[in-house]
Design a protein around this motif. Structure first.
Motif, mmCIF file in Angstrom:
data_model
loop_
_atom_site.group_PDB
_atom_site.id
_atom_site.type_symbol
_atom_site.label_atom_id
_atom_site.label_comp_id
_atom_site.label_asym_id
_atom_site.label_seq_id
_atom_site.Cartn_x
_atom_site.Cartn_y
_atom_site.Cartn_z
ATOM 1 N N SER A 28 0.819 -1.208 0.000
ATOM 2 C CA SER A 28 0.000 0.000 0.000
ATOM 3 C C SER A 28 0.854 1.259 0.000
ATOM 4 O O SER A 28 1.874 1.338 0.692
ATOM 5 N N LYS A 73 -11.763 7.064 7.887
ATOM 6 C CA LYS A 73 -11.493 7.568 6.534
ATOM 7 C C LYS A 73 -11.496 9.097 6.501
ATOM 8 O O LYS A 73 -10.653 9.715 5.856
ATOM 9 N N HIS A 77 -7.212 10.659 4.845
ATOM 10 C CA HIS A 77 -7.565 10.364 3.450
ATOM 11 C C HIS A 77 -6.577 9.421 2.773
ATOM 12 O O HIS A 77 -6.801 9.009 1.645
ATOM 13 N N ASP A 78 -5.485 9.070 3.471
ATOM 14 C CA ASP A 78 -4.496 8.152 2.905
ATOM 15 C C ASP A 78 -4.810 6.687 3.186
ATOM 16 O O ASP A 78 -4.025 5.814 2.842
ATOM 17 N N THR A 80 -6.017 3.218 2.497
ATOM 18 C CA THR A 80 -6.286 2.485 1.255
ATOM 19 C C THR A 80 -7.034 1.186 1.495
ATOM 20 O O THR A 80 -7.755 0.716 0.628
ATOM 21 N N HIS A 81 -6.829 0.586 2.671
ATOM 22 C CA HIS A 81 -7.439 -0.703 3.000
ATOM 23 C C HIS A 81 -7.982 -0.655 4.427
ATOM 24 O O HIS A 81 -7.291 -0.177 5.328
ATOM 25 N N ASN A 106 -20.446 0.980 0.444
ATOM 26 C CA ASN A 106 -20.157 1.055 -0.993
ATOM 27 C C ASN A 106 -20.014 2.488 -1.488
ATOM 28 O O ASN A 106 -19.435 2.721 -2.544
ATOM 29 N N ILE A 108 -18.127 4.606 -0.227
ATOM 30 C CA ILE A 108 -16.704 4.934 -0.080
ATOM 31 C C ILE A 108 -15.961 4.119 -1.123
ATOM 32 O O ILE A 108 -15.688 2.938 -0.928
ATOM 33 N N ASP A 109 -15.652 4.733 -2.244
ATOM 34 C CA ASP A 109 -15.120 3.968 -3.375
ATOM 35 C C ASP A 109 -13.604 3.975 -3.489
ATOM 36 O O ASP A 109 -13.053 3.314 -4.355
ATOM 37 N N ASP A 110 -12.909 4.674 -2.601
ATOM 38 C CA ASP A 110 -11.451 4.713 -2.721
ATOM 39 C C ASP A 110 -10.745 3.903 -1.624
ATOM 40 O O ASP A 110 -9.561 4.063 -1.394
ATOM 41 N N VAL A 111 -11.497 3.019 -0.967
ATOM 42 C CA VAL A 111 -10.941 2.138 0.052
ATOM 43 C C VAL A 111 -11.351 0.710 -0.277
ATOM 44 O O VAL A 111 -12.488 0.461 -0.663
ATOM 45 N N GLU A 112 -10.427 -0.219 -0.112
ATOM 46 C CA GLU A 112 -10.764 -1.630 -0.264
ATOM 47 C C GLU A 112 -11.100 -2.172 1.126
ATOM 48 O O GLU A 112 -10.283 -2.095 2.039
#
Length: 135
Positions: A28, A73, A77-78, A80-81, A106, A108-112
């Motif tokens: 990451s 989150k 903002h960094d 990722t997971h 769903n 939140i589209d920039d986090v897995e």
């Protein structure tokens, strides 16, 4: 994106989650977070991961869990997971509430997101698999 590790108790879900957490921490370019119920993963997860005990934060129920995850989150903002172990024990065994929780996440589209779900896959309603994929 939401991914699920599904299986009955003792099927190796947490071990698979730990492997995924540690792999994400290595690759990451941002921050990796793991939420657990209790403090059982302290020595299994690399120190590079922000490990959070839901019990220590007083989190119970999907609304509180969602608030905590969105707060994580919003505060960084960094991220990722985000991994979650013992999802049904933190939230509830109500699968409709679980589906609503995933529907809200769903957005939140920039986090897995990766969650363990301790049940038989056949017990989960089809709408959960419209919102999340099995890994």
């Amino acid at each position: 994106m939401i991914k699920l590790i599904i299986g009955k108790k003792g099927s190796g879900k947490t071990k698979k989650l730990v492997d995924m957490v540690n792999a994400a921490a290595q690759t990451s370019l941002g921050n990796v977070v793991c939420v657990e119920k209790g403090d059982t993963l302290t020595f299994s997860v690399t120190h590079k991961v922000r490990l959070i005990d839901a019990d220590a934060c007083g989190i119970s129920g999907y609304n509180e869990y969602f608030g905590m995850l969105t707060g994580i989150k919003a505060g960084n903002h960094d991220v990722t997971h985000i991994f979650g172990d013992a999802t049904l024990r933190i939230g509830s065994r109500n699968y409709d509430e679980l589906a609503d929780f995933f529907f809200r996440l769903n957005a939140i589209d920039d986090v897995e997101f990766v969650f363990t779900v301790s049940c038989d896959e056949a017990d989960l309603p089809a709408k959960i698999f419209e919102l999340a994929e099995k890994c």
